[in-house]
Design a protein around this motif. Sequence first.
Motif, PDB file in Angstrom:
ATOM      1  N   PHE A   1      -5.387  11.034 -45.072  1.00 32.27           N
ATOM      2  CA  PHE A   1      -3.901  10.691 -44.802  1.00 32.27           C
ATOM      3  C   PHE A   1      -3.266  10.940 -46.025  1.00 32.27           C
ATOM      4  CE2 PHE A   1      -5.517   8.304 -41.096  1.00 32.27           C
ATOM      5  CZ  PHE A   1      -4.719   8.864 -40.062  1.00 32.27           C
TER       6      PHE A   1
ATOM      7  N   VAL B   1      -5.748   9.102 -48.555  1.00 31.45           N
ATOM      8  CA  VAL B   1      -6.528   8.204 -48.159  1.00 31.45           C
ATOM      9  C   VAL B   1      -7.585   8.808 -47.318  1.00 31.45           C
ATOM     10  CG1 VAL B   1      -6.855   6.152 -47.061  1.00 31.45           C
ATOM     11  CG2 VAL B   1      -4.856   6.269 -48.137  1.00 31.45           C
TER      12      VAL B   1
ATOM     13  N   ALA C   1      -9.552   8.069 -44.330  1.00 32.61           N
ATOM     14  CA  ALA C   1      -9.720   6.981 -43.463  1.00 32.61           C
ATOM     15  C   ALA C   1     -11.124   7.266 -42.871  1.00 32.61           C
ATOM     16  CB  ALA C   1      -8.638   7.109 -42.431  1.00 32.61           C
TER      17      ALA C   1
ATOM     18  N   ASP D   1     -14.951  -3.834 -41.933  1.00 35.38           N
ATOM     19  CA  ASP D   1     -13.913  -4.687 -42.467  1.00 35.38           C
ATOM     20  C   ASP D   1     -12.541  -3.979 -42.185  1.00 35.38           C
ATOM     21  OD1 ASP D   1     -15.504  -6.255 -43.589  1.00 35.38           O
ATOM     22  OD2 ASP D   1     -15.303  -5.524 -45.778  1.00 35.38           O
ATOM     23  N   SER D   2     -11.471  -4.532 -42.256  1.00 36.50           N
ATOM     24  CA  SER D   2     -10.255  -3.957 -42.090  1.00 36.50           C
ATOM     25  C   SER D   2      -9.885  -2.870 -42.850  1.00 36.50           C
ATOM     26  CB  SER D   2      -9.201  -5.048 -42.267  1.00 36.50           C
ATOM     27  OG  SER D   2      -7.928  -4.586 -42.000  1.00 36.50           O
ATOM     28  N   GLY D   3      -9.306  -1.784 -42.180  1.00 35.77           N
ATOM     29  CA  GLY D   3      -9.127  -0.701 -42.976  1.00 35.77           C
ATOM     30  C   GLY D   3     -10.098   0.456 -43.353  1.00 35.77           C
ATOM     31  N   CYS D   4     -11.618   0.006 -42.629  1.00 32.87           N
ATOM     32  CA  CYS D   4     -12.625   0.819 -42.980  1.00 32.87           C
ATOM     33  C   CYS D   4     -12.704   2.109 -42.041  1.00 32.87           C
ATOM     34  CB  CYS D   4     -13.914   0.012 -42.806  1.00 32.87           C
ATOM     35  SG  CYS D   4     -14.162  -0.279 -40.993  1.00 32.87           S
ATOM     36  N   GLY D   5     -11.727   2.160 -41.118  1.00 34.45           N
ATOM     37  CA  GLY D   5     -11.484   3.409 -40.419  1.00 34.45           C
ATOM     38  C   GLY D   5     -11.930   3.419 -38.973  1.00 34.45           C
ATOM     39  N   LYS D   6     -11.946   2.142 -38.482  1.00 36.52           N
ATOM     40  CA  LYS D   6     -12.771   2.157 -36.982  1.00 36.52           C
ATOM     41  C   LYS D   6     -11.702   2.887 -36.136  1.00 36.52           C
ATOM     42  CE  LYS D   6     -12.569  -2.215 -37.276  1.00 36.52           C
ATOM     43  NZ  LYS D   6     -12.103  -2.519 -38.750  1.00 36.52           N
ATOM     44  N   THR D   7     -10.304   2.498 -36.224  1.00 36.10           N
ATOM     45  CA  THR D   7      -9.205   2.868 -35.340  1.00 36.10           C
ATOM     46  C   THR D   7      -9.065   4.299 -35.507  1.00 36.10           C
ATOM     47  OG1 THR D   7      -8.250   0.837 -35.171  1.00 36.10           O
ATOM     48  CG2 THR D   7      -7.066   2.668 -34.434  1.00 36.10           C
ATOM     49  N   THR D   8      -9.149   4.844 -36.646  1.00 34.12           N
ATOM     50  CA  THR D   8      -9.024   6.363 -37.015  1.00 34.12           C
ATOM     51  C   THR D   8     -10.221   6.905 -36.276  1.00 34.12           C
ATOM     52  OG1 THR D   8      -7.988   5.516 -39.101  1.00 34.12           O
ATOM     53  CG2 THR D   8      -8.717   8.066 -38.645  1.00 34.12           C
TER      54      THR D   8
ATOM     55  N   GLU E   1     -10.445  -3.224 -30.419  1.00 31.94           N
ATOM     56  CA  GLU E   1     -10.273  -4.881 -30.480  1.00 31.94           C
ATOM     57  C   GLU E   1      -9.756  -5.114 -28.963  1.00 31.94           C
ATOM     58  OE1 GLU E   1      -9.126  -6.083 -34.251  1.00 31.94           O
ATOM     59  OE2 GLU E   1      -9.424  -4.272 -35.484  1.00 31.94           O
TER      60      GLU E   1
ATOM     61  N   HIS F   1     -14.225  -7.419 -34.204  1.00 32.68           N
ATOM     62  CA  HIS F   1     -14.425  -8.231 -35.151  1.00 32.68           C
ATOM     63  C   HIS F   1     -15.212  -9.298 -34.919  1.00 32.68           C
ATOM     64  CE1 HIS F   1     -10.854  -6.398 -37.463  1.00 32.68           C
ATOM     65  NE2 HIS F   1     -11.931  -6.485 -38.346  1.00 32.68           N
TER      66      HIS F   1
ATOM     67  N   ARG G   1      -1.366   2.026 -33.091  1.00 30.84           N
ATOM     68  CA  ARG G   1      -0.713   1.503 -34.472  1.00 30.84           C
ATOM     69  C   ARG G   1       0.350   0.725 -34.487  1.00 30.84           C
ATOM     70  NH1 ARG G   1      -4.083   2.733 -37.811  1.00 30.84           N
ATOM     71  NH2 ARG G   1      -5.451   4.636 -37.957  1.00 30.84           N
TER      72      ARG G   1
HETATM   73  N1  LIG Z   1      -0.880   7.313 -40.507  1.00 34.85           N
HETATM   74  C1  LIG Z   1      -1.466   6.922 -41.735  1.00 34.85           C
HETATM   75  N2  LIG Z   1      -0.990   7.114 -42.838  1.00 34.85           N
HETATM   76  C2  LIG Z   1      -1.734   6.877 -43.946  1.00 34.85           C
HETATM   77  N3  LIG Z   1      -2.760   5.977 -44.095  1.00 34.85           N
HETATM   78  C3  LIG Z   1      -3.283   5.592 -42.800  1.00 34.85           C
HETATM   79  C4  LIG Z   1      -2.752   6.006 -41.737  1.00 34.85           C
HETATM   80  N4  LIG Z   1      -3.515   5.608 -40.612  1.00 34.85           N
HETATM   81  C5  LIG Z   1      -4.547   4.935 -41.176  1.00 34.85           C
HETATM   82  N5  LIG Z   1      -4.446   4.928 -42.457  1.00 34.85           N
HETATM   83  C6  LIG Z   1      -5.516   4.506 -43.468  1.00 34.85           C
HETATM   84  O1  LIG Z   1      -6.543   4.786 -43.210  1.00 34.85           O
HETATM   85  C7  LIG Z   1      -7.404   3.671 -43.209  1.00 34.85           C
HETATM   86  C8  LIG Z   1      -8.308   3.255 -42.124  1.00 34.85           C
HETATM   87  O2  LIG Z   1      -7.562   2.774 -41.072  1.00 34.85           O
HETATM   88  P1  LIG Z   1      -7.934   2.325 -39.690  1.00 34.85           P
HETATM   89  O3  LIG Z   1      -6.525   1.771 -38.892  1.00 34.85           O
HETATM   90  O4  LIG Z   1      -8.576   3.178 -39.002  1.00 34.85           O
HETATM   91  O5  LIG Z   1      -8.729   1.043 -40.034  1.00 34.85           O
HETATM   92  P2  LIG Z   1      -9.200   0.098 -38.822  1.00 34.85           P
HETATM   93  O6  LIG Z   1     -10.958  -0.109 -39.505  1.00 34.85           O
HETATM   94  O7  LIG Z   1      -9.137   0.165 -37.636  1.00 34.85           O
HETATM   95  O8  LIG Z   1      -8.586  -1.466 -39.640  1.00 34.85           O
HETATM   96  P3  LIG Z   1      -8.235  -2.920 -38.922  1.00 34.85           P
HETATM   97  O9  LIG Z   1      -9.686  -3.503 -38.559  1.00 34.85           O
HETATM   98  O10 LIG Z   1      -7.272  -3.455 -39.721  1.00 34.85           O
HETATM   99  O11 LIG Z   1      -7.661  -2.230 -37.227  1.00 34.85           O
HETATM  100  C9  LIG Z   1      -6.537   2.387 -43.774  1.00 34.85           C
HETATM  101  O12 LIG Z   1      -6.775   2.473 -45.244  1.00 34.85           O
HETATM  102  C10 LIG Z   1      -5.360   2.889 -43.157  1.00 34.85           C
HETATM  103  O13 LIG Z   1      -4.354   2.363 -44.492  1.00 34.85           O
END
Ligand SMILES: Nc1ncnc2c1ncn2[C@@H]1O[C@H](COP(=O)(O)OP(=O)(O)OP(=O)(O)O)[C@@H](O)[C@H]1O
Lengths: 248, 392
Positions: A14, A21, A23, A42-49, A170, A203, B389
């Motif tokens: 991203f 970043v 992701a 952990d939060s932000g580790c990229g699961k949703t992505t 989640e 989680h 998101r």
């Molecule tokens: N559209 C975007 N633009 C910039 N950065 C992004 C975007 N979407 C996700 N990110 C970044 O990618 C990384 C992974 O995000 P992601 O949402 O996949 O994490 P996650 O594991 O699902 O977190 P959570 O447990 O908080 O949901 C994060 O650092 C987030 O800030």
Amino acid sequence: MSVVVEGIGVTRYFGMGEARVTAVDHVDIAIESGELVMLMGDSGCGKTTLISLLGGILTPSEGKVILDGEELPFHRPALLPRVRREKVGFVFQMFHLIPYLTALENVMLALDIAGVRGAEARRRAAELLDRVGLSHRLHHRPAQLSGGEKQRVSFARALANRPKVLFADEPTANLDSRQSENLLELVRELREQHATTIVIVTHHESLKPHADRILHMRDGRIVQEERPAENEVASIDDPEKREYPSLR
Amino acid sequence: MPRFWLRDLYYRRLRVVLTVLGVALLSMLILLLGGIMNGLRWQAQRYVRFVGADAWISKERSGGVFVGFTLLDPEDVVPLVQAFGRGVMDERVGVSPLIFAHARPVVTIGGVERQVKAVVVGYRAGKLGGPSHRDLVRGRLFVPSPEVYSPEQRVELEAVVDESLGVEIGQSIEIGGYAVTVVGIVRDMMFVFDTPLIFMDIRAAQETVLENVLYVNTFLVKAAPGHTAEELVARLNDPDRGLRSVRAVEVHTSEETIETILTNYVTEPMRGVQFLRVMLWLTAALIVGMISYVTTMEKTQELGVMKAIGADNRYVLQMVLLQVLLTSVVGVALGVALALIAAPAFPIFVLVDPLEGLTVSLLSVLMCLLGGSFAAWRATRVDPMIAFRGEL
Ligand SMILES: Nc1ncnc2c1ncn2[C@@H]1O[C@H](COP(=O)(O)OP(=O)(O)OP(=O)(O)O)[C@@H](O)[C@H]1O
Ligand SMILES: [Mg+2]
């Protein structure tokens, strides 16, 4: 068992330059038919992505995804909706039901999108809601349902078009622990009945026993794999374990 | 069976109702403006069509009797017309002299004296130019003056007037300082801008509006059976062998005359109104466009979820456009109904033509769709990632 979803070198960046970043970082993943996989980290580790990439909602920067034997046509985005409605089901943390539609109609909407309408749609939607234990709530609107009930409607909607794989981001985040436990029981039943492969991001450590396999992520990579039934933990970073069968 | 796009409309019904009202009001205005122009067009043609002459003879380069000023001497012109028109013109009707003069008669309505606008039409009873007794709603025709002029002959100052003038039989109206008695009433005898016609004997008209000068404004001729208006006009207009070769006149058909009136009284002055109509169409498109756009923006979450679960662009596009279509069709239909109700109550003559109404309505719906299509396009651009998101 055959592989239904396979990600090869899947990467997603991203932003640009300094602010870039990563992701999801060159993830290789293979999920077998009928598996219930949990994705933790952990939060932000990229699961949703990662699950958006695997489900054909987000386009990877690098790598490819093979779903049910077909490479996702990321280079032709107009073809992605068909894959999503025919092969994938999604459940979201915030339920995302349409507020002015009843439970039944919310499920019927997914069918409508796939071209199933009329009595057939009504019958299938009612049957699905019955499966998730909501036959007494068919004509309630989301506002009239509890969080657990809403998430059940979400699952019914996700299963409406008999997907090969169901991704849930989640799904228990807004539920209490008893509701979460019930939901997971239901998910397991649904998996039996529909022979669907399920990937759940969560989680909640307490839900781990329901999974066949648990993948742990850190900084966009899958770093550890657990098989609760076999009490086995494999560290992906350990070169010795690189040969693990379900990983490439 | 739930139609999801309808359910969505119902969910946002207050906004939909307001949009419908806005579109209805605008399309009513568009229709009424069109109706005003139609009314003008109708009035512009009404008199000429009623007269049914085949040739209108006026002074050369005068602009004709309706838009310019023409004055001709009957003693000079009539024998020439008869000579040059021989064989092509209807001898039984002969040459009809006509006075057509804008006037400001003073009428007494409900005990109050008022100066009003009107057109004085002087003609010879039995010839072209005005009503016969069959055309009267009530009363009688004026007493005709003898064909042959004699200075001692007293002229009866009597008139047959359009009912819209608001006066009754027996009442007196003042034209150019003369008291003229109303003896008969006709209906729908108007010129542009709701101007009522006042019909008088040619001599009475000469006395009241021409200071008793024995000239007239124009002459009317009919083609003989078996001859067309074009033949007659061509014959008289021939610069080498026609009437025009000996007198500075020009001759026009009724159609040409109507064309001149329309150009001068409707097409040119109404350009601003046409422009206004176009602006109203754009406004309708803008209103629908804006509201659909705001609605779409508000629905991004829902649209994102629909796209995430597999809705393609066609599905989303169809949903938004069907909503816009229904809203605008209902709005325009309501506008048509309002226009039909409002037209008779309007202070000026409004003619809502059903066929034109239909075209205008279709155009209005089209404009609304155009306005909504931006929102529809915007809806297809919604990123399904929003489902995961929230607002992106
Ligand atoms: N559209 C975007 N633009 C910039 N950065 C992004 C975007 N979407 C996700 N990110 C970044 O990618 C990384 C992974 O995000 P992601 O949402 O996949 O994490 P996650 O594991 O699902 O977190 P959570 O447990 O908080 O949901 C994060 O650092 C987030 O800030
Ligand atoms: Mg997440």
